[in-house]
Design a protein around this motif. Structure first.
Motif, mmCIF file in Angstrom:
data_model
loop_
_atom_site.group_PDB
_atom_site.id
_atom_site.type_symbol
_atom_site.label_atom_id
_atom_site.label_comp_id
_atom_site.label_asym_id
_atom_site.label_seq_id
_atom_site.Cartn_x
_atom_site.Cartn_y
_atom_site.Cartn_z
ATOM 1 N N VAL A 1 -22.560 -1.814 -0.339
ATOM 2 C CA VAL A 1 -21.747 -2.158 -1.511
ATOM 3 C C VAL A 1 -20.399 -1.460 -1.363
ATOM 4 C CG1 VAL A 1 -21.594 -2.170 -4.022
ATOM 5 C CG2 VAL A 1 -23.852 -2.273 -2.915
ATOM 6 N N GLU A 2 -19.321 -2.234 -1.452
ATOM 7 C CA GLU A 2 -17.964 -1.693 -1.345
ATOM 8 C C GLU A 2 -17.173 -2.056 -2.587
ATOM 9 O OE1 GLU A 2 -13.930 -1.978 1.439
ATOM 10 O OE2 GLU A 2 -15.708 -3.176 1.939
ATOM 11 N N VAL A 3 -16.494 -1.082 -3.166
ATOM 12 C CA VAL A 3 -15.604 -1.325 -4.292
ATOM 13 C C VAL A 3 -14.237 -1.723 -3.728
ATOM 14 C CG1 VAL A 3 -14.542 -0.375 -6.367
ATOM 15 C CG2 VAL A 3 -16.827 0.410 -5.669
ATOM 16 N N ILE A 4 -13.753 -2.912 -4.056
ATOM 17 C CA ILE A 4 -12.457 -3.339 -3.522
ATOM 18 C C ILE A 4 -11.371 -3.388 -4.599
ATOM 19 C CG2 ILE A 4 -13.557 -4.596 -1.643
ATOM 20 C CD1 ILE A 4 -12.859 -7.181 -3.007
ATOM 21 N N SER A 5 -11.736 -3.121 -5.836
ATOM 22 C CA SER A 5 -10.757 -3.040 -6.937
ATOM 23 C C SER A 5 -11.482 -2.413 -8.133
ATOM 24 C CB SER A 5 -10.252 -4.439 -7.297
ATOM 25 O OG SER A 5 -9.190 -4.398 -8.221
ATOM 26 N N PRO A 6 -10.746 -1.648 -8.971
ATOM 27 C CA PRO A 6 -9.307 -1.405 -9.026
ATOM 28 C C PRO A 6 -8.894 -0.239 -8.133
ATOM 29 C CG PRO A 6 -10.360 -0.379 -10.899
ATOM 30 C CD PRO A 6 -11.453 -1.077 -10.141
ATOM 31 N N SER A 7 -7.591 -0.171 -7.845
ATOM 32 C CA SER A 7 -7.063 0.904 -7.020
ATOM 33 C C SER A 7 -6.861 2.156 -7.860
ATOM 34 C CB SER A 7 -5.733 0.486 -6.399
ATOM 35 O OG SER A 7 -4.740 0.365 -7.402
ATOM 36 N N GLU A 8 -6.787 3.281 -7.188
ATOM 37 C CA GLU A 8 -6.518 4.542 -7.880
ATOM 38 C C GLU A 8 -5.158 4.493 -8.571
ATOM 39 O OE1 GLU A 8 -6.735 9.366 -7.000
ATOM 40 O OE2 GLU A 8 -6.702 7.931 -5.329
ATOM 41 N N GLU A 9 -4.190 3.845 -7.912
ATOM 42 C CA GLU A 9 -2.845 3.729 -8.488
ATOM 43 C C GLU A 9 -2.874 2.952 -9.804
ATOM 44 O OE1 GLU A 9 1.580 1.935 -7.287
ATOM 45 O OE2 GLU A 9 -0.122 1.753 -5.901
ATOM 46 N N ASP A 10 -3.607 1.833 -9.831
ATOM 47 C CA ASP A 10 -3.691 1.031 -11.055
ATOM 48 C C ASP A 10 -4.398 1.792 -12.172
ATOM 49 O OD1 ASP A 10 -2.339 -1.074 -9.920
ATOM 50 O OD2 ASP A 10 -4.137 -2.233 -9.420
ATOM 51 N N LEU A 11 -5.434 2.535 -11.835
ATOM 52 C CA LEU A 11 -6.147 3.314 -12.834
ATOM 53 C C LEU A 11 -5.275 4.439 -13.384
ATOM 54 C CD1 LEU A 11 -9.639 3.497 -11.089
ATOM 55 C CD2 LEU A 11 -9.151 2.354 -13.261
ATOM 56 N N ASP A 12 -4.508 5.080 -12.513
ATOM 57 C CA ASP A 12 -3.608 6.144 -12.962
ATOM 58 C C ASP A 12 -2.536 5.585 -13.895
ATOM 59 O OD1 ASP A 12 -4.998 8.029 -11.535
ATOM 60 O OD2 ASP A 12 -3.600 8.082 -9.841
ATOM 61 N N SER A 13 -2.004 4.432 -13.560
ATOM 62 C CA SER A 13 -0.986 3.795 -14.412
ATOM 63 C C SER A 13 -1.570 3.437 -15.769
ATOM 64 C CB SER A 13 -0.433 2.539 -13.732
ATOM 65 O OG SER A 13 0.254 2.863 -12.542
#
Length: 293
Positions: A157-169
């Motif tokens: 199982v691989e998480v491909i979204s959300p990115s750390e950048e999007d979560l920080d924003s």
């Protein structure tokens, strides 16, 4: 048969009908197969997602749990399957039709760990959900793009979204819109040998476009969980062409968009909807996929 005997005969039939598993929910997983089950949850409005994966070696992952009003239905189905323990519980995002049913499930089952994106929400459903995690002492972890884990020995199982950048924003915003939260849904790619599956939460077209631009090579899979229950907010032609799924599952007790369903059919994908087929069972031996509804 006299009247008293008939009475007891009907009593016995009634008891059997209550305690026996419904045929659609009996455990059927073969030792060498991955099984994925989309639960049909009955409700007057959109009831949300509840998807169970079971690896060939018996490890289980539940993706979302529908809304609060359908939690008892999901719990009953799992009990009919003789399931009282789940290794991974996934909360794709904090909307009520995805986390509401956890008010029952987290209190009823033995949970290994709960995985979710780090997104806060102000609704009572979300507050109740987080309070229950604390009350039941359920371990949880925040996950993001790039995180990986295995379900048993052979299912990745691989998480491909959300990115750390999007979560920080998002964390810097005072208020996140419905679209903002949906676009931060966990997107999971599941791989079992030669077969691949993509689970997309409630992605809108905006995030679909970003994924196609940044991760097109990861999107092409055998089976797609249609974003946002097959609603017209999602499933752009660009995204469908990138994923190019042989099979598409639309998880919605009420069909959200005939146009979207036709879009998938026109792409050549075999489309199954819980609104029509009710509970849908997918099995994979790592080479071939079989879908029944």
């Amino acid at each position: 048969m006299n009247s008293q005997q008939r009475w007891w005969f009907f009593i016995v039939l009634l008891i059997i009908s209550i305690i026996a598993p419904t045929s659609g929910f009996a455990q059927t997983n073969d030792a060498d197969k991955l099984e994925i089950r989309y639960f049909y949850l009955e409700a007057d409005k959109k009831s949300g997602d509840a998807i169970l994966l079971e690896s060939p070696d018996g490890k289980r992952m539940l993706i979302d749990a529908g809304m609060e009003q359908t939690g008892q239905q999901l719990d009953r189905y799992l009990k009919q399957m003789q399931i009282d323990q789940i290794d991974y519980v996934i909360s794709t995002h904090p909307h009520h039709d995805h986390i509401g049913g956890f008010s029952t499930i987290l209190d009823s089952l033995d949970i290994g760990v709960l995985l979710m994106p780090n997104i806060k929400h102000s609704t009572k459903t979300y507050v109740d959900f987080t309070n229950l995690l604390t009350k039941q002492k359920i371990p949880y972890q925040y996950v993001k793009e790039g995180d990986r884990f295995t379900l048993g020995e052979d299912v990745e199982v691989e998480v491909i979204s959300p990115s750390e950048e999007d979560l920080d924003s998002a964390a810097k915003e005072k208020h996140l819109s419905t679209a903002d939260i949906n676009n931060l849904s966990l997107v999971l790619k599941v791989t079992y040998c030669d077969n691949t599956f993509l689970f997309t939460g409630d992605l809108y077209k905006k995030q679909e476009k970003q994924l196609v631009a940044a991760k097109k090579e990861l999107l092409n899979v055998d089976l797609l969980d249609a974003p946002h229950h097959g609603d017209s907010t999602s499933s752009s032609r660009q995204f469908i062409n990138a994923v190019n799924p042989k099979y598409t599952i639309i998880s919605a007790n009420i069909l959200q968009s005939k146009r979207v369903m036709k879009r998938y059919e026109q792409s050549g994908s075999h489309v199954y909807t819980t609104s029509k087929h009710q509970t849908i069972v997918i099995t994979s031996d790592g080479k071939e996929i079989h879908v029944s509804g």
